[in-house]
Design an enzyme around this catalytic site. Structure first.
Site: not given
Length: 361
Positions: A64, A67, A236, A241
């Protein structure tokens, strides 16, 4: 061997008390946890332990890039719920809370854990919102990644419309040998953004859209040896992506050829870089559309800088920041981002708390 590893439990309790000094010394809590594991095979986290453990799982998520915001995670303690109807109702509330009228909030909803002889319910969907795929005459209408679950939902009685952007129902299985329950998503849970382009009016004619809350629902949250297999969580979207994966990948919506054609690009050779040019315009459309709709989304340049701020903050606190380089570097213009040009602390697969690939029944 106890159902819950007492060493993992002790490691987490010590970390919790170390990072939360107001909790005091850990000794009495360690004794209570060991006694409970010895008596029942597992133990129950306090609300404070659960909330902090879930945040640590996000902080430890090596794939991720977002973070920096781990402390802001809203943790919903729903451990008292194990029935499919109750889980579905609270998943819908999760989407409403996280959607927040477009100002997306990071949320995790933690349902009942696995206990000795009592496996908890599972959500079968990869995400709380995802589009269905429908196989028609050898082709797929919609999202191919949602074809298998759509087929299973139809077997359970779901009536689909075979639209390109049709939200899958939520499938929840209470026990390994039981038939899953399915639940259609209420309209007010599925915040969607129609896609347009700032410079090309024809882009809106493509009829593309995407949902606003990417809530992962097929992973297990493990905190101190306790496994929560039903713990959907979201941040979010990073624009890439949607624009570089969901809408662009050949085994997903595969839109690059269509966009290139409408742009009038020469697609006769890879050397014209038509895919690259179409990909940038597709990503620009995603960012533009979310911004116009007032829905939170991050671009890969800004988020890369923020991730390095997180790395620096963690270093100042004496903590490593494990990161999977192949996931942290974005799939568009990777070499132009700050995260590309460095290495990261190695990923420890045993690090806990963590969101883990869920084991089968």
């Amino acid at each position: 061997m106890p159902f819950t590893d007492p060493d993992r439990a002790a490691d987490f309790i010590r970390q919790f008390h170390r990072e939360q000094p107001a909790a005091g010394a850990p000794e009495s809590r360690l004794r209570a946890v060991r006694e409970e594991i010895g008596r029942t095979g597992s133990y129950r986290h306090t609300p404070a332990e659960l909330a902090y453990g879930a945040k640590l799982a996000w902080r430890n998520a090596a794939r991720c890039i977002g973070r920096l915001y781990w402390r802001s995670l809203v943790v919903r303690d729903l451990r008292h719920l194990s029935a499919a109807d109750d889980i579905a109702a609270e998943c819908f509330e999760h989407l409403r809370l996280a959607g927040n009228g477009g100002r997306i909030r990071p949320v995790v909803s933690v349902f009942a854990p696995d206990l000795p002889g009592r496996p908890a319910a599972r959500i079968l969907n990869q995400q709380l919102v995802r589009y269905a795929g429908h196989r028609v005459d050898g082709a797929v209408i919609g999202d191919p990644a949602g074809a298998a679950l759509a087929a299973r939902a139809r077997e359970l009685g779901w009536k689909c419309a075979e639209d390109r952007f049709e939200a899958l129902p939520l499938l929840i299985q209470e026990r390994p040998d039981e038939r899953p329950h399915w639940y259609g998503l209420p309209d007010d849970t599925t915040l969607e953004v129609p896609l347009s382009h700032p410079d090309h009016a024809w882009f809106a004619e493509l009829g593309l859209r995407w949902y606003a809350v990417p809530a992962i629902s097929d992973m297990t949250l493990e905190i101190g040896g306790v496994r929560y297999p039903t713990a959907p969580f979201n941040g979010w979207y990073l624009g890439t992506e949607i624009g570089a994966r969901n809408l662009a990948d050949a085994d997903r919506y595969d839109m690059l050829g269509t966009v290139a054609e409408r742009l009038g690009l020469d697609t006769s050779s890879d050397r014209t870089l038509w895919r690259d040019r179409a990909l940038v315009e597709l990503n620009l459309a995603v960012l533009h559309s979310f911004q116009e709709a007032g829905v939170t989304i991050a671009d890969h340049h800004t988020e890369s800088e923020r991730f390095l701020r997180h790395v620096a903050q963690e270093r100042r606190l004496g903590r490593p920041t494990p990161a999977d380089w192949s996931w942290i570097v974005p799939p568009v213009s990777g070499g132009l981002t700050a995260v590309y040009h460095r290495y990261y602390d190695p990923v420890d697969p045993e690090q806990r708390p963590a969101f883990l690939a869920r084991e089968p029944w």
